[in-house]
Design an enzyme around this catalytic site. Sequence first.
Site, PDB file in Angstrom:
ATOM      1  N   GLU A  18     -12.575 -60.026 -25.772  1.00  9.95           N
ATOM      2  CA  GLU A  18     -11.783 -59.346 -26.784  1.00  9.95           C
ATOM      3  C   GLU A  18     -10.801 -60.349 -27.395  1.00  9.95           C
ATOM      4  OE1 GLU A  18      -9.071 -56.359 -25.301  1.00  9.95           O
ATOM      5  OE2 GLU A  18      -9.547 -55.092 -27.011  1.00  9.95           O
ATOM      6  N   CYS A  36      -8.002 -51.922 -30.637  1.00  9.98           N
ATOM      7  CA  CYS A  36      -8.909 -51.906 -29.480  1.00  9.98           C
ATOM      8  C   CYS A  36     -10.346 -51.644 -29.890  1.00  9.98           C
ATOM      9  CB  CYS A  36      -8.447 -50.859 -28.481  1.00  9.98           C
ATOM     10  SG  CYS A  36      -8.190 -49.269 -29.268  1.00  9.98           S
ATOM     11  N   GLU A  44      -7.319 -46.196 -20.970  1.00 12.76           N
ATOM     12  CA  GLU A  44      -7.899 -46.537 -22.283  1.00 12.76           C
ATOM     13  C   GLU A  44      -7.774 -48.049 -22.405  1.00 12.76           C
ATOM     14  OE1 GLU A  44      -9.258 -44.490 -24.332  1.00 12.76           O
ATOM     15  OE2 GLU A  44      -8.527 -42.549 -23.658  1.00 12.76           O
ATOM     16  N   LYS A  75       6.765 -45.981 -20.690  1.00 16.01           N
ATOM     17  CA  LYS A  75       7.092 -47.423 -20.705  1.00 16.01           C
ATOM     18  C   LYS A  75       6.370 -48.035 -21.894  1.00 16.01           C
ATOM     19  CE  LYS A  75       6.087 -51.317 -19.517  1.00 16.01           C
ATOM     20  NZ  LYS A  75       6.177 -52.242 -20.678  1.00 16.01           N
TER      21      LYS A  75
HETATM   22  P1  NAD Z   1      -1.451 -55.091 -21.659  1.00 12.13           P
HETATM   23  O1  NAD Z   1      -2.454 -54.521 -20.736  1.00 12.13           O
HETATM   24  O2  NAD Z   1      -0.994 -56.481 -21.468  1.00 12.13           O
HETATM   25  O3  NAD Z   1      -0.123 -54.200 -21.648  1.00 12.13           O
HETATM   26  C1  NAD Z   1      -0.173 -52.802 -21.873  1.00 12.13           C
HETATM   27  C2  NAD Z   1       1.029 -52.171 -21.214  1.00 12.13           C
HETATM   28  O4  NAD Z   1       0.924 -52.373 -19.811  1.00 12.13           O
HETATM   29  C3  NAD Z   1       2.377 -52.763 -21.638  1.00 12.13           C
HETATM   30  O5  NAD Z   1       3.325 -51.739 -21.716  1.00 12.13           O
HETATM   31  C4  NAD Z   1       2.705 -53.694 -20.479  1.00 12.13           C
HETATM   32  O6  NAD Z   1       4.068 -53.909 -20.308  1.00 12.13           O
HETATM   33  C5  NAD Z   1       2.126 -52.912 -19.306  1.00 12.13           C
HETATM   34  N1  NAD Z   1       1.820 -53.727 -18.137  1.00 12.13           N
HETATM   35  C6  NAD Z   1       1.504 -55.044 -18.087  1.00 12.13           C
HETATM   36  N2  NAD Z   1       1.333 -55.433 -16.794  1.00 12.13           N
HETATM   37  C7  NAD Z   1       1.515 -54.345 -16.024  1.00 12.13           C
HETATM   38  C8  NAD Z   1       1.445 -54.091 -14.638  1.00 12.13           C
HETATM   39  N3  NAD Z   1       1.183 -55.056 -13.759  1.00 12.13           N
HETATM   40  N4  NAD Z   1       1.674 -52.835 -14.199  1.00 12.13           N
HETATM   41  C9  NAD Z   1       1.950 -51.832 -15.058  1.00 12.13           C
HETATM   42  N5  NAD Z   1       2.036 -52.017 -16.389  1.00 12.13           N
HETATM   43  C10 NAD Z   1       1.821 -53.249 -16.873  1.00 12.13           C
HETATM   44  O7  NAD Z   1      -2.053 -54.847 -23.104  1.00 12.13           O
HETATM   45  P2  NAD Z   1      -1.438 -55.262 -24.482  1.00 12.13           P
HETATM   46  O8  NAD Z   1      -1.565 -56.733 -24.628  1.00 12.13           O
HETATM   47  O9  NAD Z   1      -0.088 -54.640 -24.667  1.00 12.13           O
HETATM   48  O10 NAD Z   1      -2.412 -54.506 -25.489  1.00 12.13           O
HETATM   49  C11 NAD Z   1      -3.625 -55.012 -25.844  1.00 12.13           C
HETATM   50  C12 NAD Z   1      -4.726 -54.402 -25.026  1.00 12.13           C
HETATM   51  O11 NAD Z   1      -4.669 -52.974 -25.112  1.00 12.13           O
HETATM   52  C13 NAD Z   1      -6.086 -54.774 -25.530  1.00 12.13           C
HETATM   53  O12 NAD Z   1      -6.928 -55.069 -24.456  1.00 12.13           O
HETATM   54  C14 NAD Z   1      -6.552 -53.500 -26.237  1.00 12.13           C
HETATM   55  O13 NAD Z   1      -7.941 -53.359 -26.345  1.00 12.13           O
HETATM   56  C15 NAD Z   1      -5.960 -52.453 -25.398  1.00 12.13           C
HETATM   57  N6  NAD Z   1      -5.877 -51.199 -26.151  1.00 12.13           N
HETATM   58  C16 NAD Z   1      -6.758 -50.200 -25.841  1.00 12.13           C
HETATM   59  C17 NAD Z   1      -6.733 -49.013 -26.557  1.00 12.13           C
HETATM   60  C18 NAD Z   1      -7.680 -47.897 -26.234  1.00 12.13           C
HETATM   61  O14 NAD Z   1      -7.435 -46.793 -26.679  1.00 12.13           O
HETATM   62  N7  NAD Z   1      -8.732 -48.128 -25.490  1.00 12.13           N
HETATM   63  C19 NAD Z   1      -5.813 -48.851 -27.587  1.00 12.13           C
HETATM   64  C20 NAD Z   1      -4.936 -49.891 -27.877  1.00 12.13           C
HETATM   65  C21 NAD Z   1      -4.977 -51.071 -27.139  1.00 12.13           C
END
Ligand code: NAD
Length: 502
Positions: free
Chosen positions: A400, A303, A269, A193
């Site tokens: 963040e 991130c 992650e 997804k």
């Molecule tokens: P997000 O958590 O909003 O979304 C990530 C994914 O989760 C998307 O595909 C989204 O559709 C899905 N999602 C959202 N709500 C959900 C739910 N209730 N159930 C299941 N899936 C759901 O994050 P974002 O805004 O897309 O990305 C930014 C975040 O990702 C930041 O916090 C960043 O630090 C983190 N990030 C971490 C890493 C790492 O390796 N640690 C790498 C990249 C990004």
Amino acid sequence: MASDGHDGSEEKKFILPEIKFDKLFINGEFVDALSGKKFDTIDPRTGDVLARVAEGDKEDVDLAVKAAREAFDHGRWPRMPGTARRKIMLKFADLIDQHTEELSSLEAADGGKLFSGLKFMEIPFCGEILRYFAGAADKIHGETLKMSRELHGYTLKEPIGVVGHIIPWNFPSTLFFFKVAPALAAGCTMVVKPAEQSPLTALYYAHLAKEAGIPDGVINVITGFGPTAGAALSSHMDVDKISFTGSTEVGRLIMEAAAKSNLKPVSLELGGKSPIIIFDDADPNIAVQLAKLAVFTNKGEVCVAASRVYIQEGIYEEFVKKAVESAKSLKIGDPFDPEVNHGPQVDKRQFERVLSYIDLGKKEGATLLTGGRQWGEKGYYIEPTVFTDVKEDMTIAQEEIFGPVMSLMKFKTVEEVIEKANKTKYGLAAGIVTKDLNIANRVSRSVRAGIVWINCYFAYDCDCPYGGYKMSGFGKDLGLESLEGYLQTKSVITPIYNSPWL
Ligand code: NAD
């Protein structure tokens, strides 16, 4: 830095390749979402619609999981020798190399990422990740056990089953392969997804996977929203593991969903608030270049972005001056322009979120030295921003931001900076800039972070496990340790002689 908005030139026109972006990819076919619903993915350079995308929901997730389940329980992929999986994965990697230009264009237009960075680094890295794990596919084996009685015991390493991969929008391609490549090597089948903000390349990769010979049902892609498609995947009774990258808040929801459904294992992650610590003995020019890389890469949507820059008092003033100059030197504009090194934030929501953090920084008493405003009149560009006089308890030092905001903080002693560096709920990464080996060793062992870069930053490698401490999550991507996350161990025991057990 061009700071007076757009220069009137048109954004590079972009033609979508012949992939069915308005469909889901289930069981080797592009199919409509059952509801027929679609949503827009936006070009952040202009705010205009880039493509219409299928809005997958629970019923579509059910179909994708069913296809993955069938491919796992009865299909060839988990049963074929590792050498055969390796061959197909290597072909998949070659196909990525052959389509670098289109993939880079798609990702640049969908996420506002620099085209040249994608073409020369990120997309080729995806091929390398696949090759790394392809090389491991035929080396998965258990152990012979030293049993204490007359028993022959050994372990088998078996694929964990059907995996759900949930991916964020900031590195849609590399994070796709951080997850898909080890899962393929292990013999798993999967449903991916991608994030709703950047769904296009995942569909492209599914198409290439089929062309490479990956059997139908092994990789399925469901585009759609988190609370619907994502939640359906993480709570699905027939999914054996969730591998998630995204925010800490959503990570918590994923874990809850896993606990409330079939107790599937999860790897998370999550977010970060990483420090880069610059000591007095550092070359100020090198230190500033590293901080610039650590904060402003990918317009701060990283991130591991070092959004807390700690500078020892001896070089603080000089560093601040140079940091402002370096932020101003970034050329903002269309990420397709090879001269540009700072593109737009991914979408309106993220753009507004970053600007609201900048406002908070000002309100809470930090001093804004440069940037802090929208650049141009259209699209979601934000000027590279530098704050000084930032205190530990300010929101911009704790939360963040996920945008181009550098927060500069002064420190005196090693003890003090170790304590400050550890004073957030996150523990993803840390940077250290010093020529003193004793300091480097001491700080790297004291900072609670999953990866520490000494005199470098963003030094990723396929063989280097990557993942967080504390509320930045658990489980690893990359490295052979991540492959372990897609395997489970079965112990097999049999008597050595005619059974004394009967
Ligand atoms: P997000 O958590 O909003 O979304 C990530 C994914 O989760 C998307 O595909 C989204 O559709 C899905 N999602 C959202 N709500 C959900 C739910 N209730 N159930 C299941 N899936 C759901 O994050 P974002 O805004 O897309 O990305 C930014 C975040 O990702 C930041 O916090 C960043 O630090 C983190 N990030 C971490 C890493 C790492 O390796 N640690 C790498 C990249 C990004």
